[in-house]
Design a protein around this motif. Structure first.
Motif, PDB file in Angstrom:
ATOM      1  N   GLN A 190       5.747  -7.136  -4.480  1.00  0.00           N
ATOM      2  CA  GLN A 190       5.917  -6.760  -3.085  1.00  0.00           C
ATOM      3  C   GLN A 190       4.666  -6.092  -2.503  1.00  0.00           C
ATOM      4  N   GLY A 191       3.680  -5.807  -3.358  1.00  0.00           N
ATOM      5  CA  GLY A 191       2.433  -5.232  -2.888  1.00  0.00           C
ATOM      6  C   GLY A 191       2.400  -3.720  -2.815  1.00  0.00           C
ATOM      7  N   ALA A 192       3.360  -3.047  -3.448  1.00  0.00           N
ATOM      8  CA  ALA A 192       3.383  -1.586  -3.414  1.00  0.00           C
ATOM      9  C   ALA A 192       2.182  -1.005  -4.146  1.00  0.00           C
ATOM     10  N   ALA A 193       1.748   0.160  -3.678  1.00  0.00           N
ATOM     11  CA  ALA A 193       0.647   0.843  -4.351  1.00  0.00           C
ATOM     12  C   ALA A 193       1.136   1.569  -5.593  1.00  0.00           C
ATOM     13  N   LYS A 218      11.554  -3.203 -12.479  1.00  0.00           N
ATOM     14  CA  LYS A 218      11.290  -2.424 -11.254  1.00  0.00           C
ATOM     15  C   LYS A 218       9.789  -2.426 -10.934  1.00  0.00           C
ATOM     16  N   TYR A 219       8.974  -2.241 -11.974  1.00  0.00           N
ATOM     17  CA  TYR A 219       7.527  -2.234 -11.773  1.00  0.00           C
ATOM     18  C   TYR A 219       7.017  -3.627 -11.394  1.00  0.00           C
ATOM     19  N   GLU A 220       7.543  -4.649 -12.062  1.00  0.00           N
ATOM     20  CA  GLU A 220       7.104  -6.015 -11.789  1.00  0.00           C
ATOM     21  C   GLU A 220       7.399  -6.411 -10.339  1.00  0.00           C
ATOM     22  N   GLU A 221       8.614  -6.090  -9.874  1.00  0.00           N
ATOM     23  CA  GLU A 221       8.989  -6.478  -8.516  1.00  0.00           C
ATOM     24  C   GLU A 221       8.188  -5.694  -7.475  1.00  0.00           C
ATOM     25  N   ALA A 222       7.988  -4.410  -7.719  1.00  0.00           N
ATOM     26  CA  ALA A 222       7.192  -3.608  -6.785  1.00  0.00           C
ATOM     27  C   ALA A 222       5.785  -4.176  -6.661  1.00  0.00           C
ATOM     28  N   THR A 251       0.774  -2.860  -9.684  1.00  0.00           N
ATOM     29  CA  THR A 251       0.631  -1.706  -8.803  1.00  0.00           C
ATOM     30  C   THR A 251      -0.493  -0.815  -9.333  1.00  0.00           C
ATOM     31  N   GLN A 252      -0.979   0.073  -8.483  1.00  0.00           N
ATOM     32  CA  GLN A 252      -2.011   1.000  -8.945  1.00  0.00           C
ATOM     33  C   GLN A 252      -1.452   2.021  -9.935  1.00  0.00           C
ATOM     34  N   ALA A 253      -0.192   2.410  -9.736  1.00  0.00           N
ATOM     35  CA  ALA A 253       0.387   3.449 -10.587  1.00  0.00           C
ATOM     36  C   ALA A 253       1.889   3.249 -10.719  1.00  0.00           C
ATOM     37  N   GLY A 284       0.785  -1.222   0.000  1.00  0.00           N
ATOM     38  CA  GLY A 284       0.000   0.000   0.000  1.00  0.00           C
ATOM     39  C   GLY A 284       0.817   1.272   0.000  1.00  0.00           C
ATOM     40  N   LYS A 285       2.127   1.162  -0.134  1.00  0.00           N
ATOM     41  CA  LYS A 285       3.000   2.329  -0.064  1.00  0.00           C
ATOM     42  C   LYS A 285       3.563   2.683  -1.438  1.00  0.00           C
ATOM     43  N   THR A 286       4.207   3.842  -1.511  1.00  0.00           N
ATOM     44  CA  THR A 286       4.843   4.296  -2.750  1.00  0.00           C
ATOM     45  C   THR A 286       6.348   4.106  -2.619  1.00  0.00           C
ATOM     46  N   VAL A 287       6.906   3.266  -3.487  1.00  0.00           N
ATOM     47  CA  VAL A 287       8.341   3.024  -3.443  1.00  0.00           C
ATOM     48  C   VAL A 287       9.047   3.916  -4.463  1.00  0.00           C
ATOM     49  N   VAL A 288      10.187   4.415  -4.053  1.00  0.00           N
ATOM     50  CA  VAL A 288      11.046   5.224  -4.922  1.00  0.00           C
ATOM     51  C   VAL A 288      12.261   4.376  -5.235  1.00  0.00           C
ATOM     52  N   VAL A 289      12.583   4.219  -6.522  1.00  0.00           N
ATOM     53  CA  VAL A 289      13.655   3.308  -6.919  1.00  0.00           C
ATOM     54  C   VAL A 289      14.597   3.971  -7.918  1.00  0.00           C
ATOM     55  N   MET A 290      15.782   3.389  -8.034  1.00  0.00           N
ATOM     56  CA  MET A 290      16.792   3.832  -8.995  1.00  0.00           C
ATOM     57  C   MET A 290      16.727   2.953 -10.242  1.00  0.00           C
TER      58      MET A 290
END
Length: 559
Positions: free
Chosen positions: A209-212, A202-206, A251-253, A167-173
């Motif tokens: 992991q359940g990220a929003a 990056k999107y697939e892994e997020a 993810t949602q976005a 449910g969180k927003t992850v910031v990635v490199m």
């Protein structure tokens, strides 16, 4: 299209010999001598010009531009002497979802005291959704920096260890942790990008992991393209493969933020961006909660569409049930971010009207030369720009079995900078097809060389990858970076000019003054390699130890 590997050519050069081919099934010493027929430069010009017209509206899948493109290719394949490649049909339906973000809000970042920073859509951040939902809303989602966002158990690497991002927003490199290495040593292959470095991963892994939501920090060098490319590619209609769950597993976005935006966000969190990015390159990095929240929203226009791959075949005279592939993507971005003159059609003349034209010119050449021993398939695929969707669909739903597909060549954006002394091989050293290309290049007085910028991950960015990961050996190369006139300096200048001014932009338009001599030299190489494959008994494989060898061996064994 993956950005031309000539772009931003550096002084860095990789050394090392191509692995020796020892497999008995690759009788390279007996490769046939190929006589190249007259390949029509006029055909290359005419088809490229036609597909680049404004009336094709940038050849977006599902548009009037697709209808015109498919009709033109069918007519040209038929005139070239090919037969329909799908059980009497010239096309294969590719089911897609079309999602267009509308009414996109600013990206609002709030701290615990209620102070809000706003960043503008397009110029400072881009966003979209892979879910089939009419509205996407992220409201006060906690932000966490997860480094490169990689989970690689075989390497003992997990950027998500010990943190719950549901449910969180992850910031990635973007790219891999060892991107800046000057060689191929490192946990992720050093300078050479792995799939873990691609934005798609990056999107697939997020999502796993359940990220929003995911926000990738854009940095030109590791991304291998500027913000202009991100902006033009992500602010228009996006195409996705249809899924059974309507994208609910995603993810949602998904989006990107400018590096300057990331610096402001990290500063508001009491963190230094450069310090944290450096830490994220080390094994054992721990995710960093930013104690900030992200909010944004947008509407989604959704449509289900069946785009089309176009398939022509020349049946083999002796072994018609063995197949050689020529592939190129016919699609481009359609309407995109407008240029200063208001032009918002991304015509995609170089990328990839040239490669599509090459399919026609090669088909004509095969007809002139006579029927080969093996069947040759000319495959123009859709939705490459949306994530290799057309080639992926064909590879997973092949008209001609992959176990009976000998190998092939992929063509994506010919260089208009003139003839070169060398040629740049993407993925050199991976398969026994290198030997075929060596023979072909020698016939043209050219030298195959490893790509100078493997850190940009070009191997994963064009349609050959869809076939490679299912075991089919594919050759993919580009015009070299050492021009006959002007050498490396001229090649670098031309590539940088294309990247800055035309790549994924409205100015990638047909030019009557183009120099086609380098294009025609490259076309001869594509012809020679494919024709050699079509005239031998050999079944070239991936080299021992390559990641795709096992799946090819399994496919060929019939198990």
């Amino acid at each position: 299209m993956r950005l031309l590997s000539l772009a931003l050519v550096s002084a860095f050069a990789l050394t090392g010999a191509c692995p020796t081919i020892a497999s008995s099934d690759a009788e390279t010493s007996a490769l046939p001598q190929i006589v190249v027929p007259d390949l029509s430069e006029q055909t290359m010009k005419d088809v490229t010009r036609e597909l680049s017209l404004d009336t094709y509206e940038g050849r977006a899948p599902g548009s009037i531009g697709e209808e015109k493109t498919v009709a033109h290719l069918i007519a040209k394949f038929k005139a070239a002497g090919l037969e329909p490649g799908n059980n009497g049909s010239w096309t294969q339906d590719v089911p897609l979802i079309e999602i267009t973000a509308k009414n996109v809000s600013a990206l609002n970042i709030a701290d615990r005291n209620g102070k809000v920073m706003s960043f503008a859509y397009g110029s400072e951040y881009v966003i979209g959704s892979y879910r089939e939902t009419p509205k996407t809303e992220i409201n006060q989602s906690d932000m966490i920096f997860v480094g490169h966002g990689i989970v690689a158990p075989e390497k003992g690497w997990n950027d998500y260890a010990g943190v719950d991002v549901k449910g969180k927003t992850v910031v990635v490199m973007v790219n891999d942790p060892d991107f800046e290495n000057e060689g191929l040593d490192g946990p992720f292959g050093g300078k050479a990008m792995t799939y873990y470095g691609r934005w798609t991963y990056k999107y697939e892994e997020a999502a796993r992991q359940g990220a929003a939501a995911v926000l990738i920090i854009h940095d030109t060098a590791p991304a291998a393209y500027g913000w202009n490319v991100v902006n033009s590619s992500w602010t228009g209609t996006q195409f996705l493969a249809q899924s059974k769950d309507g994208g609910k597993s995603q993810t949602q976005a998904n989006g990107w933020i400018q590096k300057s935006v990331a610096k402001e966000i990290f500063a508001a969190a009491g963190q230094n961006l450069e310090t944290q990015m450096a830490a994220a390159k080390q094994k054992g990095f721990k995710a960093v909660p930013l104690n900030l929240t992200a909010s944004f929203n947008f509407d989604n226009d959704i449509a289900r569409k069946a785009s089309k791959n176009v398939i022509g075949v020349m049946k083999g005279a002796k072994r018609p049930d063995e197949y050689v592939l020529y592939t190129a993507h016919w699609d481009h971005l359609g309407r995109c971010t407008a240029a200063s003159d208001g032009d918002d059609i991304c015509n995609g003349a170089v990328d990839n009207a040239t490669g599509t034209a090459a399919l026609v010119a090669l088909a004509e050449g095969y007809t002139k030369a006579g029927t080969p021993d093996r069947s040759v398939v000319f495959l123009a695929v859709t939705a490459e720009e949306s994530g290799l969707l057309g080639s992926k669909y064909y590879a997973e739903n092949p008209i001609f079995p992959l176990s009976q597909t000998v190998g092939g060549v992929n063509m994506d954006a010919f260089s208009m900078s003139g003839p070169a002394k060398n040629l740049t091989v993407i993925g050199k050293g991976k398969s026994q097809l290198d030997a075929y290309l060596e023979v072909a290049a020698k016939s043209e007085g050219r030298t195959p060389e490893m790509e100078p910028t493997p850190e940009k991950g070009f191997y994963y960015r064009s349609d050959h990858f869809s076939f490679a990961k299912l075991g089919v050996p594919m050759v993919y190369f580009e015009g070299g970076d050492d021009l006959i006139i002007g050498g490396k300096a001229a090649a670098q200048a031309a590539a940088e000019d294309y990247e800055k001014n035309r790549y994924h932009a409205p100015d990638d338009e047909f030019d009557e003054n183009w120099d086609w001599s380098g294009v025609m030299s490259d076309l001869k190489l594509y012809y020679r390699v494919g024709r050699m494959l079509a005239m031998t008994n050999a079944w070239p494989n991936w080299n021992e130890g390559d990641e795709f060898r096992a799946v090819r061996d399994k496919s060929r064994s019939g198990k």
